[in-house]
Write an enzyme that holds these catalytic residues in place. Structure first.
Site, PDB file in Angstrom:
ATOM      1  N   PRO A 116       0.807  -1.229   0.000  1.00 20.57           N
ATOM      2  CA  PRO A 116       0.000   0.000   0.000  1.00 20.57           C
ATOM      3  C   PRO A 116       0.839   1.279   0.000  1.00 20.57           C
ATOM      4  O   PRO A 116       0.474   2.259  -0.654  1.00 20.57           O
ATOM      5  CB  PRO A 116      -0.809  -0.112   1.299  1.00 20.57           C
ATOM      6  CG  PRO A 116      -0.775  -1.548   1.658  1.00 20.57           C
ATOM      7  CD  PRO A 116       0.491  -2.106   1.125  1.00 20.57           C
ATOM      8  N   LYS A 117       1.941   1.272   0.725  1.00 22.66           N
ATOM      9  CA  LYS A 117       2.763   2.478   0.814  1.00 22.66           C
ATOM     10  C   LYS A 117       3.457   2.802  -0.506  1.00 22.66           C
ATOM     11  O   LYS A 117       3.423   3.942  -0.997  1.00 22.66           O
ATOM     12  CB  LYS A 117       3.795   2.311   1.925  1.00 22.66           C
ATOM     13  CG  LYS A 117       4.809   3.429   2.031  1.00 22.66           C
ATOM     14  CD  LYS A 117       4.128   4.741   2.392  1.00 22.66           C
ATOM     15  CE  LYS A 117       5.168   5.761   2.846  1.00 22.66           C
ATOM     16  NZ  LYS A 117       6.116   6.098   1.798  1.00 22.66           N
ATOM     17  N   VAL A 118       4.110   1.787  -1.082  1.00 19.70           N
ATOM     18  CA  VAL A 118       4.805   1.997  -2.359  1.00 19.70           C
ATOM     19  C   VAL A 118       3.797   2.364  -3.447  1.00 19.70           C
ATOM     20  O   VAL A 118       4.044   3.264  -4.255  1.00 19.70           O
ATOM     21  CB  VAL A 118       5.603   0.739  -2.759  1.00 19.70           C
ATOM     22  CG1 VAL A 118       6.172   0.889  -4.161  1.00 19.70           C
ATOM     23  CG2 VAL A 118       6.729   0.490  -1.758  1.00 19.70           C
ATOM     24  N   TRP A 171      -4.355   7.987   5.895  1.00 15.78           N
ATOM     25  CA  TRP A 171      -3.034   8.489   6.243  1.00 15.78           C
ATOM     26  C   TRP A 171      -3.112   9.485   7.385  1.00 15.78           C
ATOM     27  O   TRP A 171      -2.291   9.466   8.303  1.00 15.78           O
ATOM     28  CB  TRP A 171      -2.397   9.148   5.024  1.00 15.78           C
ATOM     29  CG  TRP A 171      -2.053   8.185   3.943  1.00 15.78           C
ATOM     30  CD1 TRP A 171      -2.911   7.656   3.012  1.00 15.78           C
ATOM     31  CD2 TRP A 171      -0.790   7.588   3.691  1.00 15.78           C
ATOM     32  NE1 TRP A 171      -2.239   6.791   2.197  1.00 15.78           N
ATOM     33  CE2 TRP A 171      -0.934   6.738   2.582  1.00 15.78           C
ATOM     34  CE3 TRP A 171       0.461   7.726   4.290  1.00 15.78           C
ATOM     35  CZ2 TRP A 171       0.128   6.011   2.071  1.00 15.78           C
ATOM     36  CZ3 TRP A 171       1.502   7.000   3.777  1.00 15.78           C
ATOM     37  CH2 TRP A 171       1.335   6.152   2.683  1.00 15.78           C
ATOM     38  N   CYS A 190       2.642   6.086  -2.997  1.00 18.16           N
ATOM     39  CA  CYS A 190       3.640   7.065  -3.443  1.00 18.16           C
ATOM     40  C   CYS A 190       3.801   7.026  -4.954  1.00 18.16           C
ATOM     41  O   CYS A 190       3.973   8.066  -5.595  1.00 18.16           O
ATOM     42  CB  CYS A 190       4.975   6.796  -2.750  1.00 18.16           C
ATOM     43  SG  CYS A 190       4.945   7.165  -0.983  1.00 18.16           S
TER      44      CYS A 190
END
Length: 301
Positions: free
Chosen positions: A237-239, A259, A242
């Site tokens: 989810p983070k990659v 977030w 971004c």
DNA sequence: CTCCAGGCGTTCC
DNA sequence: GGAACGCATGGA
């Protein structure tokens, strides 16, 4: 997109002291080069010494090394930039056709209270860059469990080894998906990519074989685009967030509430009713890093 | 020396 | 379905 009718862009070409084409651009509105290039959304820009401006950031955009300076609010100096490169590439890359005052107002209207007001104030001047999708994906694959100086060095090593040499000493383009897919996992590990080497390979292979219509990721619903990216090994989810934000300008439906709550809950134990904010989500995501890193700035609410 | 860095995959329960 | 744990590497 919020245009700013009262401040139309004007670009005036001139020739730099080194003979390179330059542009002086006025009417860009709020733009802080330091925050924009050094906040962790891109990894290929560094401050360069210059006698004429206080600070200038240099890096590779597309197939060209440029530098961006600023000596007055609303004005940019673009070094090694032609009018054509500005119109076709840089204007979009720097997100110049968006009115960030409107964005800030949208954030404050949607998330009232002193905490977000401080975040908006602190993050004022950040532009959400529209970087190359593949480069952004690889950059944030490399970012996991890593620190920014090392991420920058790893990306530089990739460019030096697999990227096309560009005009300028030691300047390289980011490798094409095909070029990177041609590297073995062992080679990538030898280059210092560590456990991320197979992730990088999988991303490059999928991209190189045209595995999905990646240029349309920005048009898909956020959850759909995220799910596609998460099929790549090492992408979570983070990659994905971004990559979609900084590489595809995917701001519609960005889960900014997740977030914001994640950080605010951790720091204040509070909850905020937050709706999707479109572009504002991008700004808010950067604010979150400031919230996390400089939480003392927000501790007395 | 130990701890940590802008996660994620694997392996447990 | 969630909580640990390992992962390569270098900086602090």
């Amino acid at each position: 997109m919020s245009l700013c009718p009262t401040h139309p862009l004007s670009a005036v070409p001139f020739t730099g002291a080194d003979g390179k084409p330059c542009l002086r651009v006025e009417g860009v509105g709020i733009f802080d080069t330091g925050k924009t290039f050094d906040c962790g959304q891109c990894f290929r820009f560094d401050p360069v010494p210059t006698p004429t401006h206080r600070v200038e950031y240099g890096g590779v955009v597309g197939d060209r090394w440029i530098s961006v300076g600023q000596d007055a609010p609303g004005t940019l100096f673009l070094h090694n930039v032609t009018l054509e490169f500005f119109d076709t590439v840089l204007r979009r890359y720097l997100d110049l056709d968006r009115d960030y005052d409107t964005v800030d107002r949208q954030i404050l209207k949607t998330v009232p209270g002193t905490v977000m007001a401080r975040a908006v104030s602190f993050g004022r001047g950040i532009r959400i860059l529209r970087q190359d999708g593949f480069e952004t994906l690889c950059s944030f694959i490399l970012s996991q469990n890593n620190n920014i100086p090392r991420i920058k060095r790893m990306i530089a090593a990739l460019c030096r080894t697999y990227g096309k040499p560009l005009d300028g000493d030691g300047i390289y383009a980011f490798p094409t998906p095909a070029a990177l897919a041609g590297a073995s996992e062992a080679e990538l590990r030898a280059l210092g990519m560590g456990f991320r080497a197979p992730y990088l390979r999988d991303a490059a292979c999928k991209w190189a074989e045209g595995w999905t219509a990646t240029e349309r990721l920005a048009d898909l619903p956020y959850e759909t685009a995220e799910a596609i990216l998460c099929e790549i090994r090492g992408v979570g989810p983070k990659v994905a967030a971004c990559t979609l934000l900084f590489g595809f300008g995917h701001t519609e439906g960005f889960p900014v509430d997740v977030w914001i709550r994640k950080v605010l809950d951790a720091h204040f134990g509070g909850t905020f009713p937050v709706a999707a904010l479109g572009c504002a989500a991008g700004i808010a995501q950067q604010y979150l890093f400031y919230l996390g890193r400089y939480s003392d700035l927000f501790s007395d609410t």
